[in-house]
Each structure stands twice: as C-alpha cells, then as structure tokens.
Design a protein around this motif. Sequence first.
Motif, PDB file in Angstrom:
ATOM      1  N   ALA A 374       0.834  -1.207   0.000  1.00 31.67           N
ATOM      2  CA  ALA A 374       0.000   0.000   0.000  1.00 31.67           C
ATOM      3  C   ALA A 374       0.861   1.247   0.000  1.00 31.67           C
ATOM      4  O   ALA A 374       0.549   2.244  -0.672  1.00 31.67           O
ATOM      5  N   CYS A 375       1.950   1.212   0.737  1.00 31.82           N
ATOM      6  CA  CYS A 375       2.870   2.353   0.774  1.00 31.82           C
ATOM      7  C   CYS A 375       3.496   2.588  -0.590  1.00 31.82           C
ATOM      8  O   CYS A 375       3.570   3.713  -1.071  1.00 31.82           O
ATOM      9  N   ALA A 376       3.934   1.510  -1.242  1.00 32.23           N
ATOM     10  CA  ALA A 376       4.614   1.627  -2.537  1.00 32.23           C
ATOM     11  C   ALA A 376       3.719   2.213  -3.615  1.00 32.23           C
ATOM     12  O   ALA A 376       4.188   2.915  -4.520  1.00 32.23           O
ATOM     13  N   LYS A 377       2.411   1.947  -3.530  1.00 32.42           N
ATOM     14  CA  LYS A 377       1.475   2.449  -4.545  1.00 32.42           C
ATOM     15  C   LYS A 377       1.345   3.969  -4.537  1.00 32.42           C
ATOM     16  O   LYS A 377       0.857   4.559  -5.491  1.00 32.42           O
ATOM     17  N   GLN A 378       1.781   4.596  -3.458  1.00 33.90           N
ATOM     18  CA  GLN A 378       1.648   6.054  -3.358  1.00 33.90           C
ATOM     19  C   GLN A 378       2.698   6.802  -4.171  1.00 33.90           C
ATOM     20  O   GLN A 378       2.538   7.985  -4.432  1.00 33.90           O
ATOM     21  N   TYR A 379       3.769   6.088  -4.584  1.00 35.57           N
ATOM     22  CA  TYR A 379       4.914   6.789  -5.146  1.00 35.57           C
ATOM     23  C   TYR A 379       5.208   6.376  -6.577  1.00 35.57           C
ATOM     24  O   TYR A 379       4.869   5.285  -7.023  1.00 35.57           O
ATOM     25  N   HIS A 380       5.878   7.297  -7.260  1.00 33.03           N
ATOM     26  CA  HIS A 380       6.193   7.120  -8.677  1.00 33.03           C
ATOM     27  C   HIS A 380       7.293   6.063  -8.871  1.00 33.03           C
ATOM     28  O   HIS A 380       7.279   5.308  -9.838  1.00 33.03           O
ATOM     29  N   HIS A 381       8.255   6.026  -7.946  1.00 29.39           N
ATOM     30  CA  HIS A 381       9.370   5.081  -8.057  1.00 29.39           C
ATOM     31  C   HIS A 381       9.824   4.705  -6.648  1.00 29.39           C
ATOM     32  O   HIS A 381       9.806   5.532  -5.742  1.00 29.39           O
ATOM     33  N   ILE A 382      10.231   3.470  -6.489  1.00 28.34           N
ATOM     34  CA  ILE A 382      10.647   2.963  -5.182  1.00 28.34           C
ATOM     35  C   ILE A 382      12.071   2.415  -5.270  1.00 28.34           C
ATOM     36  O   ILE A 382      12.415   1.691  -6.217  1.00 28.34           O
ATOM     37  N   THR A 383      12.900   2.747  -4.290  1.00 27.83           N
ATOM     38  CA  THR A 383      14.202   2.120  -4.131  1.00 27.83           C
ATOM     39  C   THR A 383      14.227   1.444  -2.755  1.00 27.83           C
ATOM     40  O   THR A 383      13.900   2.103  -1.743  1.00 27.83           O
ATOM     41  N   TYR A 384      14.586   0.167  -2.714  1.00 31.42           N
ATOM     42  CA  TYR A 384      14.629  -0.563  -1.447  1.00 31.42           C
ATOM     43  C   TYR A 384      16.101  -0.711  -1.015  1.00 31.42           C
ATOM     44  O   TYR A 384      16.941  -1.224  -1.768  1.00 31.42           O
ATOM     45  N   LEU A 385      16.383  -0.240   0.186  1.00 31.81           N
ATOM     46  CA  LEU A 385      17.698  -0.450   0.791  1.00 31.81           C
ATOM     47  C   LEU A 385      17.466  -1.202   2.090  1.00 31.81           C
ATOM     48  O   LEU A 385      17.310  -0.615   3.167  1.00 31.81           O
ATOM     49  N   ILE A 386      17.382  -2.523   1.958  1.00 33.71           N
ATOM     50  CA  ILE A 386      16.977  -3.380   3.074  1.00 33.71           C
ATOM     51  C   ILE A 386      18.076  -4.404   3.359  1.00 33.71           C
ATOM     52  O   ILE A 386      18.622  -5.010   2.429  1.00 33.71           O
ATOM     53  N   GLY A 387      18.373  -4.589   4.636  1.00 33.06           N
ATOM     54  CA  GLY A 387      19.361  -5.592   5.022  1.00 33.06           C
ATOM     55  C   GLY A 387      20.789  -5.117   4.770  1.00 33.06           C
ATOM     56  O   GLY A 387      21.046  -3.991   4.338  1.00 33.06           O
ATOM     57  N   GLN A 388      21.734  -6.020   5.037  1.00 32.43           N
ATOM     58  CA  GLN A 388      23.144  -5.687   4.842  1.00 32.43           C
ATOM     59  C   GLN A 388      23.450  -5.457   3.367  1.00 32.43           C
ATOM     60  O   GLN A 388      22.941  -6.181   2.514  1.00 32.43           O
ATOM     61  N   ASN A 389      24.261  -4.444   3.082  1.00 25.70           N
ATOM     62  CA  ASN A 389      24.648  -4.155   1.702  1.00 25.70           C
ATOM     63  C   ASN A 389      25.676  -5.204   1.264  1.00 25.70           C
ATOM     64  O   ASN A 389      26.743  -5.320   1.859  1.00 25.70           O
ATOM     65  N   SER A 390      25.359  -5.957   0.230  1.00 24.48           N
ATOM     66  CA  SER A 390      26.250  -7.025  -0.195  1.00 24.48           C
ATOM     67  C   SER A 390      27.405  -6.472  -1.003  1.00 24.48           C
ATOM     68  O   SER A 390      27.308  -5.448  -1.631  1.00 24.48           O
TER      69      SER A 390
END
Length: 390
Positions: A374-390
């Motif tokens: 539901a949150c993602a539908k509000q925005y034009h583009h989404i970037t996910y920065l989740i968890g440890q950066n590999s």
Amino acid sequence: MSRKLFMFEKPLGMRDTLPFLYKAKQHVRRTMANEIEQWGYEFIETPTLEYYETVGTASAIDDHQLFKLLDQQGHTLVLRPDMTAPIARLAASKLYESGNPLRLAYHANVFRAQQREGGRPAEFEQIGVECIGDGTIAADAEVISLMIAALKQIGLDRFTVTIGHIGYVHALFLDILGNEERSNTLRRFLYEKNYVGYREHVKSLPLSSIDKQRLLNLLELRGGAESIERALELVDRENGIDTIAELEQLYEHLKLYQVTEHIKFDFNLVSHMSYYTGILFEVYAEKVGFPLGNGGRYDELLEKFERKAPATGFGIRVDRLIEALGEPEESREIHCIIFSQERLSEAIQLANQRRKNGEKVVMQHISGIENIDACAKQYHHITYLIGQNS
C-alpha cells in the motif's frame, strides 16, 4: 456527540485543500503571477484583518457577508472581503504620492460569510491587478488584455470576456424611469440575470409602449462590435452616448492587442460591486456556471480614503479557474527510498543526491510501514535499501 461533530466538521463554506489540488493552485498562481510581472505589475500583500470603519465600509460587499470580530481595544475588525478596497487603502496612505500611475498585483484569500452552503465557499483565493492613477481608456484596455494573456498562459483557450459600461444602463434607466429607486429594481433583475423577472416587471410599469420596448430591447444588446451601433438607438442622454464612445475607443485598443476573438459586449451588464463607475467586465468559460473573474473602473473608491484617483483592475477566482481548466490529475512523482536501520547512511546519501538533481524524495524507515504494498502504490518510483549491503 456534539464534540465529535465539530471535531470533523468545518465552518459553513470553508474548504480543505488536498495535495493534488494544492499543486494545481500553486501552478496557476505561479504561471499567472509570472505573466502579470512581465507586464510590469508589482505584487504586494495586505493584512488579513482590516478595520470595519475603513475597509469594511468602503468594500462593495454586503454587510451581512462580512466576518466581524472585536480586538482587545473594542474596535470592530473584518476579515478582508475583497482585495480592491485594502489596496485602495494602502495606495492612498503610502504609495500614491507623486500622482504617477501605480501598477500593483496580488494573490490572496478573501472571506465572505455564507448563510447556507449551496456549494459557495466562504473563503477563496483571488489573483489580480489594480492600475491606480490612470483614467485613460488605454488603462482599461491594458488590464483586460493582461487578464486575457494570463488566462491563455495558464492554458485556458475557450473563454469569453463580456464588457459593458455601468453608465449606459444608468443613463437609459434614468431617462425612462426618472428616479434611482425604480432604476434599482430593474438593475437588481439584471444583476441576478433574472431576465424573465425583468421582462415581467417592465410589462407591469406605467410606461408608453415605446419606452417599454426600449427597456426590453436592452436585453438584446449583446454581441460583437455591431452591438455598439445598436446601443446608440436606445439612449438619448448625452452621458449615455458618451459611454458608447468609450466602448468604441476601448474596442480599437483591444484590436491592437489582438485579443478581440475573446471579446463580447453586453450592455445590460451590471455588478453588485457598487464602486464601479465606468467600463466593467466579466470572464466566462465552458463548464463553469459562474464568472471566473471580473473587473472594471472604480474612479471614486480612493476618495473614500481621502486620496482621489482613477483606477481600474481585475480579479480572478482561482478555484473557478481550476474548474474551467479541468480536473487536475493526481500525480505524485515522488521517489521513495524504503530503508532498514543498517542502510540509513546510504539512504541519506542517495536521497541528498537525488534532491540535488531536482527530484522529490521521501525517506521511509521500513519499521514505520504497516503495509509495504500500500505504501509503494503512493509513489512514482521505489528504491529498497533493506538488510546488509552485499
């Protein structure tokens, strides 16, 4: 029960402005303001509260539509009901000193109390100009042409500016009816655009058939430049003939501005704004049943502030203009970065970089979201920065 009602209800005639509509208003305001400034007009602001004894009584708005309150000294104040009277006060007190014309502009909210809802707001935004100190027809032509240019700049193509002269109706009515009281009755029908009532009232008057027909023919005096010639046939008084000469001169000016495709004349045009003294006009567009705005000459208003000066101007209702432009699309071209705690630093750096590039960016911690989809539908583009950066 009562407390809950007032928790969610608004005072009569007041409106909330949601984000997509706010953006539409902002676009209208910026675009029109830019065009107005291109014509050399300077924007000013006046207080939201004015003294009733000055601006309140000088305004042409009916007393029952004024929002009144008392200050701690017992003075009666009003929320400004229009912008023309406050600007006249300001010009008379501080600006109009050399006698040279002033070109002032504004965008502001005005307040007019409503007795019932009826879809009419009690607070609305206007954008407009006032040309103070110039009594020439050239000034009237300038403000009309500027209004047309600003409306076209915002993207409104199909609209009409109807032009009349307050002195024409006055001269005709006084010539036939003989006094102001009888004239005001008919003038009220014209203001309300109650043409059926106007006709019935004319038929009931103790006048000759010729004079009754003259009054009825007034309703037919609408159209292009040819209506100016037809208007001469109805008036005998010299001041009535003079008003036609002014409109003829105005039309010649408007031809030079190349705006006559939007111009129509309406010789039964009157206004509830009692300070108008000469040429006056209204602007209409498709899909809107009320005028988008209006204006005209008011050569006696500044005299109420002890500084006599001719003046003319216009005001456009922003809400009605947006309605004429069509329902704005609810666009949220915002980039959202959804991040977890361990990626916070990276999210801040990415957001700052994108903002420097002119993007709108929201940073949202993932733990603050109940429903990611539901949150993602509000925005034009989404970037996910989740968890440890590999």
